[in-house]
Enzyme design. Structure first.
Site, short mmCIF file in Angstrom:
data_model
loop_
_atom_site.label_atom_id
_atom_site.label_comp_id
_atom_site.label_asym_id
_atom_site.label_seq_id
_atom_site.Cartn_x
_atom_site.Cartn_y
_atom_site.Cartn_z
N CYS A 186 26.25 28.87 43.08
CA CYS A 186 25.41 28.90 44.28
C CYS A 186 24.06 28.33 43.91
CB CYS A 186 25.31 30.32 44.85
SG CYS A 186 24.71 31.53 43.65
N THR A 187 23.11 28.38 44.80
CA THR A 187 21.84 27.67 44.60
C THR A 187 21.14 28.08 43.31
OG1 THR A 187 21.57 27.50 47.00
CG2 THR A 187 19.63 27.08 45.64
#
Length: 292
Positions: A186-187
């Site tokens: 994810c980010t």
């Protein structure tokens, strides 16, 4: 010359006895420094993104690190464009990442208990080199974020919100991956802390997560790794590129050409996030439904 704008992305899973006291401290600190952004706090830790003038962000960073439970937090720095967030929001929630499963998470002073194995960017590449196509990259973001950037060959669940992951995993649609090495990403890494634990609770046997998320991986490897495209971010910048010429993996929803940006439809009554090439942005900036 105006002072450069900086953005901090960070999280820390650690038990907090008084989340409301942390909220008041963080609100007062950010307000005094003129910072904006979003900070979520729970009994399990803190998750924040704040931005503003570089000198103010540095003061915030030093002050937050001075609190013992947050001293070894991994802060990720990036360049802002100025006034990156509309306001300051500091809130206490049941979860610092809203999966709708607070009872599944077990946190101690070392972080999430029984979550995925943390891999550095280099270890990610080593795993792929050793295990090849057996390795599955599993996107831990909302599906629209992956439309402009993702790991090569990644599985992208059709989810609109983080809460949807539990329902999708419980449906059994990904049960065939339970005995394969799964690398969640994810980010900045915070969503995968929870996602990897949720997956392990459902019988996924070999679950990993990328230490520092996409940000750390792409900063290290740029165009020479397994990441392709741009990284969507939830602030005024809309995306981050890790090279001057990123691969455009998106497809413009208006004309079908290659695109690397998500833009809000210019119709104020719509504002739908749309993959849109520069030509269509300059043409009318409308999503297909509004331009038709």
């Amino acid at each position: 010359m105006p002072e450069p704008s900086k953005i901090l992305l960070y999280y820390k899973f650690t038990p907090l006895a008084d989340p409301e006291a942390i909220r008041l401290w963080q609100w007062t600190l950010c307000d005094a420094l003129g910072l904006k952004g979003r900070i979520l706090i729970s009994k399990d830790g803190i998750n924040g993104t704040v931005g503003g003038p570089m000198s103010a962000v540095k003061k915030y960073w030093r002050a937050t690190r001075s609190y013992a439970p947050f001293k070894d937090t991994d802060f990720k720095w990036s360049d802002g464009v100025g006034d990156d967030f509309p306001r300051l929001r500091v809130r206490v929630r049941d979860e610092i990442v809203t999966f709708g499963a607070p009872g599944e998470l077990n946190v101690d002073q070392s972080g999430v208990v029984d979550g995925g194995i943390h891999l550095t960017p280099q270890q990610v590449n080593e795993l792929v080199s050793q295990r090849g196509e057996e390795v599955v990259f599993f996107d831990g973001r909302n599906a629209f974020e992956a439309s402009i950037g993702r790991f090569k060959g990644a599985v992208v669940p059709d989810v609109a919100t983080t809460k949807d992951f539990v329902k999708v995993l419980d449906s059994g649609v990904y049960d065939h991956l339970k005995n394969r090495p799964v690398v969640t990403y994810c980010t900045g890494g915070v969503r995968c802390e929870v996602l990897s634990a949720v997956m392990k609770n459902r019988g996924f046997n070999e679950v990993y997560q990328i230490e520092g998320g996409i940000v750390r991986y792409a900063e290290e490897y740029r165009t020479h790794g397994l990441w392709e495209g741009s990284l969507y971010v939830f602030d005024r910048r809309m995306k981050i590129d890790f090279t001057d010429a990123p691969t455009a993996v998106g497809v413009c929803e208006c004309c079908g050409s290659s695109a690397s940006e998500l833009k809000n439809c210019l119709n104020q009554e719509c504002r739908k996030l749309t993959v849109m090439c520069l030509g269509c942005q300059e043409s009318d900036g409308l999503c297909p439904a509004c331009s038709g």
